[in-house]
Design an enzyme around this catalytic site. Structure first.
Site, PDB file in Angstrom:
ATOM      1  N   TRP A   1      -3.298  -5.651 -15.632  1.00  0.00           N
ATOM      2  CA  TRP A   1      -2.675  -4.465 -15.040  1.00  0.00           C
ATOM      3  C   TRP A   1      -1.369  -4.314 -15.788  1.00  0.00           C
ATOM      4  O   TRP A   1      -0.462  -5.131 -15.641  1.00  0.00           O
ATOM      5  CB  TRP A   1      -2.426  -4.685 -13.543  1.00  0.00           C
ATOM      6  CG  TRP A   1      -1.926  -3.459 -12.846  1.00  0.00           C
ATOM      7  CD1 TRP A   1      -2.681  -2.460 -12.314  1.00  0.00           C
ATOM      8  CD2 TRP A   1      -0.559  -3.109 -12.579  1.00  0.00           C
ATOM      9  NE1 TRP A   1      -1.872  -1.499 -11.745  1.00  0.00           N
ATOM     10  CE2 TRP A   1      -0.565  -1.871 -11.893  1.00  0.00           C
ATOM     11  CE3 TRP A   1       0.673  -3.695 -12.857  1.00  0.00           C
ATOM     12  CZ2 TRP A   1       0.597  -1.229 -11.488  1.00  0.00           C
ATOM     13  CZ3 TRP A   1       1.842  -3.055 -12.463  1.00  0.00           C
ATOM     14  CH2 TRP A   1       1.787  -1.834 -11.779  1.00  0.00           C
TER      15      TRP A   1
ATOM     16  N   ASN B   1       0.311 -14.002 -16.161  1.00  0.00           N
ATOM     17  CA  ASN B   1       0.457 -13.112 -15.008  1.00  0.00           C
ATOM     18  C   ASN B   1       1.928 -13.164 -14.612  1.00  0.00           C
ATOM     19  O   ASN B   1       2.464 -14.256 -14.426  1.00  0.00           O
ATOM     20  CB  ASN B   1      -0.446 -13.637 -13.877  1.00  0.00           C
ATOM     21  CG  ASN B   1      -0.493 -12.693 -12.709  1.00  0.00           C
ATOM     22  OD1 ASN B   1       0.102 -11.621 -12.743  1.00  0.00           O
ATOM     23  ND2 ASN B   1      -1.206 -13.090 -11.671  1.00  0.00           N
TER      24      ASN B   1
ATOM     25  N   GLU C   1      -4.691   7.444  -2.268  1.00  0.00           N
ATOM     26  CA  GLU C   1      -4.889   6.401  -3.288  1.00  0.00           C
ATOM     27  C   GLU C   1      -6.284   6.407  -3.890  1.00  0.00           C
ATOM     28  O   GLU C   1      -6.454   5.995  -5.026  1.00  0.00           O
ATOM     29  CB  GLU C   1      -4.543   5.007  -2.754  1.00  0.00           C
ATOM     30  CG  GLU C   1      -5.510   4.432  -1.761  1.00  0.00           C
ATOM     31  CD  GLU C   1      -5.139   3.030  -1.302  1.00  0.00           C
ATOM     32  OE1 GLU C   1      -4.719   2.213  -2.120  1.00  0.00           O
ATOM     33  OE2 GLU C   1      -5.288   2.748  -0.101  1.00  0.00           O
TER      34      GLU C   1
ATOM     35  N   HIS D   1      10.968  21.330  11.191  1.00  0.00           N
ATOM     36  CA  HIS D   1      12.288  21.062  10.597  1.00  0.00           C
ATOM     37  C   HIS D   1      12.242  21.146   9.074  1.00  0.00           C
ATOM     38  O   HIS D   1      13.153  20.664   8.407  1.00  0.00           O
ATOM     39  CB  HIS D   1      12.805  19.701  11.067  1.00  0.00           C
ATOM     40  CG  HIS D   1      12.981  19.638  12.556  1.00  0.00           C
ATOM     41  ND1 HIS D   1      13.951  20.353  13.212  1.00  0.00           N
ATOM     42  CD2 HIS D   1      12.258  19.000  13.511  1.00  0.00           C
ATOM     43  CE1 HIS D   1      13.842  20.147  14.519  1.00  0.00           C
ATOM     44  NE2 HIS D   1      12.820  19.324  14.726  1.00  0.00           N
TER      45      HIS D   1
HETATM   46  C1  F6R Z   1      -3.545   0.179   0.193  1.00  0.00           C
HETATM   47  C2  F6R Z   1      -3.226  -1.233   0.050  1.00  0.00           C
HETATM   48  C3  F6R Z   1      -1.820  -1.589  -0.248  1.00  0.00           C
HETATM   49  C4  F6R Z   1      -1.497  -2.995   0.293  1.00  0.00           C
HETATM   50  C5  F6R Z   1      -0.109  -3.430  -0.187  1.00  0.00           C
HETATM   51  C6  F6R Z   1       0.261  -4.775   0.371  1.00  0.00           C
HETATM   52  O1  F6R Z   1      -4.875   0.372   0.546  1.00  0.00           O
HETATM   53  O2  F6R Z   1      -4.072  -2.074   0.119  1.00  0.00           O
HETATM   54  O3  F6R Z   1      -0.915  -0.650   0.210  1.00  0.00           O
HETATM   55  O4  F6R Z   1      -1.553  -2.964   1.678  1.00  0.00           O
HETATM   56  O5  F6R Z   1      -0.093  -3.482  -1.572  1.00  0.00           O
HETATM   57  O6  F6R Z   1      -0.641  -5.755  -0.029  1.00  0.00           O
HETATM   58  P1  F6R Z   1      -0.781  -7.109   0.758  1.00  0.00           P
HETATM   59  O7  F6R Z   1      -1.319  -6.783   2.102  1.00  0.00           O
HETATM   60  O8  F6R Z   1      -1.728  -7.927  -0.052  1.00  0.00           O
HETATM   61  O9  F6R Z   1       0.589  -7.690   0.846  1.00  0.00           O
END
Ligand code: F6R
Length: 607
Positions: free
Chosen positions: A76, A100, A486, A502
């Site tokens: 990523w 990573n 998303e 508002h």
């Molecule tokens: C959206 C989603 C993200 C996660 C966020 C936190 O569908 O999955 O918004 O909720 O990146 O991730 P965690 O829960 O792994 O800390």
């Protein structure tokens, strides 16, 4: 973010690396690569491409099946765009590595080690490879220790040295590395998802310790070269098993797994009609003495916290704030004695949440986390941890983790209310019995998924959408709206209906789809007035409500979804499933890769 795998052993390394990368793709999927010793005397061969693991497979066909050690990566992008050159592994001299994390001082290192002419990519990772090659004098462990002493940032490295074809080395700080021994060889990975198919047990590599994997075993050494024993844990989930189970996408499968996920999460905490957190050794004092709660989390997990906030207020009379973990440390939050921080995370690795936890702990807060992945860094850094038992969540868009997190908040708020004498035992038993019915109620929504699918037709022709509601409905719509944007790329905004006038109502014009959620009795009449205001401006309303609150607003039957009748407090569960399905079917109808939306990754380990 990014998935890492390493294997050394008797099986075909190439196959293990590629199959594992496919399981890890949810951590990042813009490029992929592997490196392995095709010919031990000649150093590792690297193959890498911009694109998915499927593309990588086609450029690895000619690699021999008898190589013994190799590493792989799915990326990523952080530093440097998506290109073959920027994909990992990176090779510099005798060093080939995958990484990573983020090396913050890579620019300084380029100058200090005079690396400019050596680099062929734009990545911080290649800089680390080049520095390591400079520092390497035949002792991998010593070189890795020197490397991490000059790096600033976060890292998990898996490394091959050209003159050590029988070993893979690893070192990490914040980003995790897990290791496992099997009958046929040793593995390392960025997370346990890649290990389940091969191993029954795994261990986290402690920060700043060096792991050396060989076909015979895994040795971990501390900075004084003392052997560090591995703390083995059982692998109780296997992402490779079952696959999509006949569903076209993991997201649909995971939406269907919610009844089990919630049941498995709540049942261990309901004992004789009472809440119990004995297994987690959570003392009663945590909710008696702490009269101030701060929930920290990101994205979907934070939305679960918003539901928790209203439950703590309504049932337990405990002041609760919800903070975006990514903002928390920068807003000088007030952590008084008696502040309980509740951190919520599916992955247990989100760096924003982890940093917020560390900040709160330094200021004396106790931290209770709600986490899905066992043994993860957030679980490890918390004073207490309640696991959700949602099982592996592969789709990037979170579904079953969200409703499982919410179910823990119901348990906690009921628990706190009982401990503070605000609910009688009878009331507690009543609420818990309602909570135990949720899996069945979700089943009823799933039975009507085709109707929900047909409701998406208005969204398909629009590039924007509004969602309106009040109270718990508003909190839930923040999640519904995130889901829609998303994975379907429709710009969606959830708005507290009372706030529309508002400012935002200026954006409501002819035909704009507006999802209205009306499940809270005390707010319903106000919500219907707001719906009327939207309709007067041409908004095309999709109404989601329950029968007892239904009002004829001249909305077509096919644009109205009647939820099962439950106490108001529990309505976020069925509403969540409807919103998940709306997002899912919209994305699928648009032909998108629902499980792997653009620019996202499942585990967010960069700030
Ligand atoms: C959206 C989603 C993200 C996660 C966020 C936190 O569908 O999955 O918004 O909720 O990146 O991730 P965690 O829960 O792994 O800390």
């Amino acid at each position: 973010m990014c998935g890492i795998i390493g294997y050394i052993g008797k099986k075909t390394t190439k196959d293990i690396l590629l199959d594992s990368l496919e399981l890890l793709e949810y951590r990042g999927y813009d490029s992929a690569g592997i490196a392995l010793f095709a010919e031990p005397s000649q150093g590792p061969v690297v193959r890498k491409v911009a694109g998915r693991v499927s593309a990588l497979r086609s450029v690895c066909e000619d690699l021999p099946s008898d190589s013994c050690a190799g590493i792989g990566h799915t990326r990523w992008a952080t530093h440097g765009g998506v290109s073959d050159a920027n994909a990992h592994p990176h090779q510099q001299g005798r060093v080939t590595l995958v990484h990573n994390g983020i090396i913050e001082n890579y620019k300084e290192l380029i100058k200090e080690y005079n690396l400019k002419d050596k680099l062929v990519s734009e990545t911080d990772t290649e800089v680390a490879a080049a520095v390591l090659d400079t520092l390497y004098e035949g002792d991998p462990e010593a070189a890795l220790r020197k490397l991490v002493s000059v790096l600033k940032g976060t890292f998990a490295f898996a490394v091959l040295f050209s003159d050590k074809p029988g070993n893979i080395y690893a070192i990490r700080n914040v980003s995790p590395i897990v290791v496992a021994m099997t009958e046929h060889g040793a593995l390392l990975a960025s997370d346990v998802a890649a290990l389940g198919v091969h191993a029954k047990e795994y261990a986290f590599l402690p920060e700043y310790q060096v792991a050396c994997l060989s076909a015979k075993g895994i040795l971990v050494h501390d900075e004084k070269k003392r052997e560090v024993p591995l703390q083995l844990m059982e692998i109780d989930w296997d992402t490779s098993r079952g696959g999509k189970d006949g569903y076209p996408f993991y997201m649909e499968k995971e939406i269907h797994e919610q009844p089990d996920a919630i049941r498995n999460t709540i049942e261990p905490h309901i004992v004789n009609g009472k809440t119990s957190f004995a297994e987690e050794q959570i003392p009663d004092s945590l909710f008696r003495e702490n009269q101030n709660i701060v929930v920290i989390a990101c994205g979907t997990a934070m939305h679960a916290g918003l539901i928790g906030q209203q439950l703590f207020h309504t049932l337990a009379n405990i002041h609760t704030d919800v903070a975006m973990a990514s903002e928390f440390t920068y807003t000088n939050p007030v952590i008084k004695p008696g502040t309980l921080v509740i951190a919520v995370s599916q992955s247990g690795e989100t760096i924003d949440t982890l940093e917020a936890i560390k900040y709160a702990k330094k200021r004396g807060a106790k931290v209770l986390s709600i986490v899905n992945v066992k043994g993860s860094t957030i679980a490890d850094n918390s004073d207490y941890c309640i696991y959700t038992h949602a099982g592996p969540e592969i789709a990037v868009a979170s579904t079953k983790a969200f409703t499982s997190q919410a179910s823990v908040f119901y348990l906690l708020a009921i628990h706190a209310a009982r401990l503070n004498g605000l609910l009688s035992l009878e009331e507690v038993a009543g609420y818990l019995a309602d909570l135990q019915k949720i899996p069945e109620v979700i089943g009823k929504i799933l039975d009507r998924k085709d109707f929900i699918k047909s409701m998406t037709r208005n969204l398909l022709s629009s590039d924007q959408c509004f969602m309106i509601g009040r109270g718990l409905d508003y909190s839930l719509l923040l999640e519904g709206s995130l889901k829609l944007k998303e994975i379907s790329y429709i710009h969606s905004e959830a708005y507290a209906s009372g706030e529309l006038k508002h400012g935002t109502i200026a954006l409501i014009t002819d035909g704009i789809p507006v999802v209205a959620l009306v499940t809270q009795s005390l707010l319903a009449s106000k919500e219907y007035s707001n719906i009327r205001e939207v309709q007067s401006r041409g908004g095309n309303v999709l109404l989601i409500t329950k029968q007892s609150l239904y009002k004829d607003m001249n909305i077509a039957e096919e644009d109205t979804f009647i939820l099962p009748e439950l106490e108001d407090m529990f309505m976020p569960f069925p509403a969540a499933v409807v919103m998940q399905l709306i997002a899912y079917y919209t994305s699928a109808a648009k032909g998108y890769d629902v499980d792997k939306p653009r620019n996202l990754a499942k585990v967010v380990t960069v700030e």
